[in-house]
Structures are given as structure tokens and as C-alpha cells.
Design a protein around this motif. Structure first.
Motif, short mmCIF file in Angstrom:
data_model
loop_
_atom_site.label_atom_id
_atom_site.label_comp_id
_atom_site.label_asym_id
_atom_site.label_seq_id
_atom_site.Cartn_x
_atom_site.Cartn_y
_atom_site.Cartn_z
N LYS A 19 9.84 -4.21 -13.29
CA LYS A 19 9.33 -2.79 -13.11
C LYS A 19 9.54 -2.33 -11.58
N ARG A 21 10.87 0.15 -10.22
CA ARG A 21 10.51 1.54 -10.05
C ARG A 21 8.96 2.13 -9.96
N GLU A 22 8.12 1.07 -10.42
CA GLU A 22 6.60 1.26 -10.48
C GLU A 22 6.20 0.94 -9.07
N VAL A 23 6.00 1.72 -8.10
CA VAL A 23 5.63 1.63 -6.52
C VAL A 23 4.38 0.91 -6.53
N ASN A 24 3.25 1.13 -7.10
CA ASN A 24 1.89 0.43 -6.91
C ASN A 24 1.83 -0.94 -7.42
N LEU A 25 2.65 -1.14 -8.60
CA LEU A 25 2.80 -2.39 -9.21
C LEU A 25 3.56 -3.35 -8.20
N ARG A 26 4.73 -2.88 -7.84
CA ARG A 26 5.39 -3.71 -6.82
C ARG A 26 5.00 -3.72 -5.53
N GLY A 92 13.70 -1.79 -15.37
CA GLY A 92 13.10 -0.39 -15.66
C GLY A 92 14.21 0.77 -15.25
#
Length: 274
Positions: A19, A21-26, A92
Motif C-alpha cells: 500500500k 499510496r497510503e501516506v499515514n500507513l507508510r 495499490g
């Protein structure tokens, strides 16, 4: 090379690439494991050339030959060979270049250790939240002779995948660090002899041409967040406020474009940038 074919998107060995593209997760994952993701063959190569150590590679088969020299530098690092369809499932998004790598971040260098002789031009990116703007700002800094880039505590991560990609890997060649106290650290720069020039629309501002004509030996250019710009506190502490005169009813440029214009206008004439 340690080639590892993978056909399951849920394979735990691909955890670094999940994922993207998921900034917070990354942000949480990359901070926890001290990694960053390089996308595209050129960026993968530039990270390697800059001395970053890979954790692994995620490649479509068509990239194995062209990146062979990079892969052979670390024969013990896994090269996950996947279809482009599987890469899209994991990340993603469509990885149109079919090449990713996970690299280890290096330890942050303290500000005082970076303020060495020869550092004449500094760029400060204050609370810039768009990763594209951060990457474009770094690319301009690298191209136009900036010696050091500083980012404030709330600025977007220069080593987020999108920032790195937009910069075309130039984030690896310009020394940079994240400030710990802002705008308190601005005083430290001034104590080292830097003129702090805040880029902002203000009644008491001078033009960029006027700043360039001063030919300050040591100059720190400060660029504020998209939309609101620099805070009153930063403007009060800066030595100068500087504007780029506009035509055509336009009040300002995109922050990355402003940075490029300012870097060129204030470059030391003997810098080699023509």
C-alpha cells in the motif's frame, strides 16, 4: 543475485511494499523499520550510487538484465521477481516501470555538522505538505547549486516514495536534515553568518533582484507552506522578506517554482550554474 519468484500478493516477504499510496500507513511503517522506497530504474540506481544499502528489490522480469550491475553489488539481498499485475496488487497502484527497491535510511546528521566551510546557499522548506512540491524543490536545489536543504518538523518527508520519484533521485545528492526546533533553529543559522531571507508577499519586502544584487556570501532562503505561506513568527525572525514580482494579475508562483527562480537568481556567480 538471490532471485525469489513470488506469486502471492499476501506473501509476508513483500511487507516493505504494501500500500505505497497510503501516506499515514507508510509513514508509520517506514519510520518503524528505517526504510524508504525507490521507484524506477534510474532512482534505484541513484540510491545505490549514493551509498544507500538495499533491504530488497521488487522487480518485473524485464528489469533483471538492465539492473544486473546494481543487483550484483549485494548478492545476499533478495530480488523478489513478480508480475506487474502482482506488483499492482501489493502496492495499490500501477507500477508502470515495474521496478521498486526498499533501502535502509541513514542516520540523521545534526545541523551543526552540516554547516561546514563552503556551505553558502541553504534552502529551508517550512511545513510544505505536498510530497510533489518537496521533490520538485529538491530537484531545483540540486540543479541550481544549493549546498544544503533543511526541512522543518512539519514538512513532508523528502524520502517518501513520491518525493523521491519527483526529485528523480536528487534527494540522495543534496545534503539535508530535519530541523528539531522551528523557528528557533533559524537563530543558529544567523549565528553562523547566514542572512535569512523569507520568501513572502509583504508590504516591507524587497524584490528578488534586490536580494540578488546584495550578493550575500551566506544566504538561507525560506519557503513556506502551500496556501498560507510563512507564519508571522518566522517573518519576524528573518532578516529580510523577499518577493518575486508578478505580471498578468498573478499574485504568486507554486512554491517549487518559486524556489527554482530564487535559487537561480541568488546563485553565487562562480557556482558553475549558468
Amino acid at each position: 543475485m538471490t532471485l525469489v519468484p513470488i506469486e502471492d500478493a499476501a506473501d509476508d516477504r513483500l511487507a516493505d511494499y504494501v500500500k505505497l499510496r497510503e501516506v499515514n500507513l507508510r509513514r508509520l511503517l517506514e519510520e518503524e523499520h528505517g526504510l524508504f522506497i525507490a521507484e524506477g530504474d534510474k532512482v534505484i540506481r541513484r540510491a545505490a550510487d549514493a551509498g544507500y544499502e538495499p533491504r530488497s528489490f521488487l522487480l518485473a522480469p524485464r528489469w533483471l538484465d538492465s539492473l544486473q550491475d546494481v543487483l550484483q553489488q549485494w548478492p545476499d539481498k533478495p530480488v523478489y521477481v513478480v508480475s506487474e499485475e502482482l506488483a499492482e496488487q501489493v502496492t495499490g497502484f500501477h507500477v508502470h516501470r515495474g521496478a521498486l527497491a526498499s533501502y535502509k535510511r541513514q542516520a540523521t546528521v545534526p545541523l551543526d555538522d552540516l554547516l561546514q566551510d563552503g556551505v553558502r546557499r541553504i534552502a529551508i522548506f517550512d511545513d510544505i505538505v505536498d510530497h510533489t512540491n518537496v521533490g520538485a524543490g529538491f530537484r531545483a536545489a540540486a540543479a541550481l547549486g544549493v549546498d544544503l536543504v533543511l526541512v522543518t518538523p512539519t514538512c513532508a518527508d523528502p524520502f517518501y516514495r513520491r518525493s523521491i520519484k519527483v526529485s528523480m533521485g536528487t534527494v540522495f545528492q543534496v545534503p539535508w536534515t530535519r530541523l528539531q526546533s522551528w523557528p528557533g533553529d533559524l537563530r543558529r543559522l544567523q549565528d553562523h553568518g547566514y542572512v535569512a531571507a523569507a520568501m513572502a508577499l509583504a508590504d516591507d519586502s524587497i524584490t528578488l533582484d534586490e536580494l540578488a544584487d546584495r550578493r550575500d556570501e551566506k544566504l538561507a532562503l525560506i519557503f513556506g507552506t502551500e496556501g498560507h505561506g510563512l507564519t508571522p513568527q518566522v517573518l519576524r525572525q528573518a532578516d529580510l522578506t523577499v518577493r518575486i514580482p508578478m505580471a498578468g494579475g498573478v499574485d504568486s508562483l507554486n512554491v517549487a517554482s518559486s524556489a527554482a527562480v530564487a535559487f537561480y537568481a541568488t546563485r553565487p556567480r562562480e557556482s558553475g550554474v549558468r
